[in-house]
Scaffold this motif. Structure first.
Motif, short mmCIF file in Angstrom:
data_model
loop_
_atom_site.label_atom_id
_atom_site.label_comp_id
_atom_site.label_asym_id
_atom_site.label_seq_id
_atom_site.Cartn_x
_atom_site.Cartn_y
_atom_site.Cartn_z
N ALA A 196 0.55 -1.13 -0.28
CA ALA A 196 0.11 0.02 0.33
C ALA A 196 0.89 1.39 0.23
CB ALA A 196 -1.01 -0.41 1.29
N ASP A 197 0.61 2.21 -0.85
CA ASP A 197 0.64 3.40 -0.67
C ASP A 197 0.42 4.05 -0.11
OD1 ASP A 197 2.80 4.71 -2.03
OD2 ASP A 197 1.35 5.00 -3.38
N GLU A 198 1.08 4.16 1.88
CA GLU A 198 0.43 5.37 2.17
C GLU A 198 0.82 6.92 2.69
OE1 GLU A 198 -0.42 3.62 6.38
OE2 GLU A 198 1.71 3.42 6.47
N ILE A 199 -0.32 7.60 2.85
CA ILE A 199 0.26 9.11 3.30
C ILE A 199 -0.44 9.18 5.08
CG2 ILE A 199 -0.85 11.20 2.65
CD1 ILE A 199 -0.91 10.61 0.30
N VAL A 200 0.77 8.96 6.06
CA VAL A 200 0.09 9.86 7.19
C VAL A 200 0.07 10.74 7.37
CG1 VAL A 200 1.37 8.46 9.69
CG2 VAL A 200 1.59 7.69 6.76
N THR A 201 -0.80 11.40 8.37
CA THR A 201 -0.95 12.81 8.75
C THR A 201 -1.18 12.69 9.82
OG1 THR A 201 -2.91 13.38 6.88
CG2 THR A 201 -2.54 15.39 8.26
N PRO A 202 -0.56 13.72 10.60
CA PRO A 202 -0.44 13.51 12.12
C PRO A 202 -1.73 14.26 12.94
CG PRO A 202 1.10 15.28 11.62
CD PRO A 202 0.68 14.77 10.74
N LEU A 203 -2.03 14.10 13.82
CA LEU A 203 -3.72 15.09 14.96
C LEU A 203 -2.18 15.45 15.96
CD1 LEU A 203 -6.34 12.79 14.16
CD2 LEU A 203 -5.62 14.95 12.08
N TRP A 204 -2.18 17.21 16.66
CA TRP A 204 -2.09 17.34 17.34
C TRP A 204 -3.29 17.69 18.23
CZ3 TRP A 204 3.39 17.32 16.33
CH2 TRP A 204 3.29 17.40 15.31
N ASP A 205 -2.81 17.94 19.30
CA ASP A 205 -4.65 18.65 20.67
C ASP A 205 -4.05 20.32 20.70
OD1 ASP A 205 -2.18 19.13 21.70
OD2 ASP A 205 -2.59 17.53 23.58
N GLN A 206 -4.63 20.82 21.13
CA GLN A 206 -4.40 22.28 21.51
C GLN A 206 -2.93 22.47 21.77
OE1 GLN A 206 -8.62 22.02 23.36
NE2 GLN A 206 -8.61 24.49 21.90
N GLY A 214 -0.70 21.63 21.03
CA GLY A 214 0.49 21.03 20.32
C GLY A 214 0.92 19.87 20.73
N LYS A 215 0.69 18.86 21.34
CA LYS A 215 1.79 17.37 21.54
C LYS A 215 0.70 16.36 20.68
CE LYS A 215 0.97 14.24 24.65
NZ LYS A 215 0.25 13.30 26.50
#
Ligand SMILES: Nc1nc2c(ncn2[C@@H]2O[C@H](COP(=O)(O)OP(=O)(O)OP(=O)(O)O)[C@@H](O)[C@H]2O)c(=O)[nH]1
Length: 385
Positions: free
Chosen positions: A145-155, A157-158
């Protein structure tokens, strides 16, 4: 990309209708979807007679229905959510992977394949990571699989989660591998294919440059092969090609290579030939071998071949230029009636340069200024054994 916009709060705020008294505040703030939903439920109750649909439910439905597989993974590499496309791709139902470490989904478990490890590598300018991963299905088979990974941050910045969007590329990868195999090995004759012999020639050139040993290439093209196909059918043609392959193998040593370059064209690579005379003898031997009738099926089929010979470095310093020179000599042999052998001749007007790649001006001038041999092959005559 779905994964990319999941982390864009501005998009979600754009959903808020004009009447929302908190629009300006929303647009400026950073909210995750559930915070936004709570905010809207609380703030809009007075403004709206009917409660808006749940954004969480809407988004969950949208992501669940997406065509590409989507996984949400926490900062400790545990799966917290998987969509239906992931179930179709992997065979794992969401409840079977939720809570599992991402390593259990991988074909090989390398720490570098984990999501948390991505923090140590540079993301793209979009703030995402793109990679190709081999993963394992529920039935034990693997997929790429070609994978695109996006990070999610809390308020604060963690980094809290990763959203991975996986696009199945198994079929195209397999097709590419098959194509490569076909190019590296000829399925009909079992000989090396065009890509393989070009690779071998390139490394033989590097070695000849170091050692100063004689390296030569023979280009062999059958004369009148089409007639055999036309008169007796493709299967007889195939059997003749196989017989041609074994006859050509009989004229070389084990350190040499015979390759099928395509159709009725063959290349013989002599990476360390004792002398130019020996190389010429091999070329003439090949002509002689292929002019003997082929007993295939119930018939005997007469054939002949035109052979061209080129030496490194005088006829070319790269695999392409050497092949072009040998090909050029082969065409000269064919123009002169076929069933003969010719050595590349730099004095002759080039007729077919560019069939493999145009020889560069620098290379050609280097060839012209090189130590060109005055040795020539004797057309159609077999010297020695
Ligand atoms: N049986 C068989 N035929 C093939 C294969 N690959 C290519 N050919 C045929 O080989 C022939 C090669 O064409 P040409 O080089 O024009 O044939 P030729 O009659 O030897 O022509 P000259 O080289 O001008 O003498 C074509 O008819 C192709 O269809 C194969 O794998 N099997």
């Amino acid at each position: 990309m779905l994964g990319a916009w999941l982390s864009q709060p501005v998009f979600l705020c754009g959903w808020i209708p004009e009447k929302c008294p908190k629009t300006a505040k929303c647009a400026a703030g950073v909210f995750n979807v559930c915070q936004l939903e709570r905010l809207m439920a609380h703030e809009l109750n007075d403004t709206y007679p009917v409660r808006p649909p749940s954004i969480c439910a809407l988004l969950a439905q949208a992501i669940d229905s997406a065509g590409d597989a989507i996984l949400i993974i926490d900062a400790n590499d545990r799966v917290v959510w998987a969509n239906r496309a992931f179930a179709r791709l992997s065979g794992f139902q969401p409840h079977e992977v939720i809570g599992e470490h991402c390593a259990t989904l991988r074909a090989q478990t390398s720490p570098a394949d984990c999501y948390s490890a991505l923090r140590h590598s540079q993301p793209s300018h979009m703030g995402t990571w793109q990679r190709e991963l081999c993963s394992v299905r529920r039935d034990g088979t693997t997929y790429i699989a070609d994978e695109i990974v996006t990070p999610l941050w809390d308020q604060g910045g963690k980094l809290t989660h990763f959203v991975a969007v996986l696009h199945d590329v198994t079929r195209s990868k397999e097709a590419l591998q098959k194509e490569r195999l076909l190019a590296s090995q000829d399925m009909l004759t079992g000989l090396a294919g065009r890509a393989r012999v070009t690779e071998l020639l390139t490394s033989a050139i590097a070695e000849a440059q170091q050692s100063g040993r004689i390296l030569s290439v023979l280009f062999v093209d059958l004369d009148g092969f089409k007639k055999i196909n036309d008169s007796h059918g493709h299967s007889v043609g195939d059997a003749v090609l196989k017989a041609v392959a074994s006859r050509l193998q009989s004229v070389i040593r084990c350190s040499d290579t015979v390759a099928r370059f395509g159709g009725d064209e063959f290349v013989i690579l002599l990476p360390t030939v004792a002398s130019r005379r020996v190389a010429r003898r091999i070329g003439m031997h090949a002509v002689d071998q292929l002019s003997q009738p082929f007993a295939v099926g119930i018939g005997r089929h007469s054939l002949s071949a035109s052979v061209g010979l080129a030496f490194f470095p005088e006829h070319g310093r790269s695999s392409e230029s050497l092949l072009n020179s040998a090909d050029e000599a082969m065409y000269r042999a064919k123009r002169q009636g076929g069933s003969q052998f010719q050595v590349a001749d730099l004095a002759a007007e080039p007729m077919h340069h560019g069939r493999f790649r145009e020889i560069s001006a620098v290379e050609h001038s280097a060839d012209l200024n090189g130590s060109h041999t005055d040795e020539r092959g004797n057309p159609g005559t077999l010297v020695g054994g």
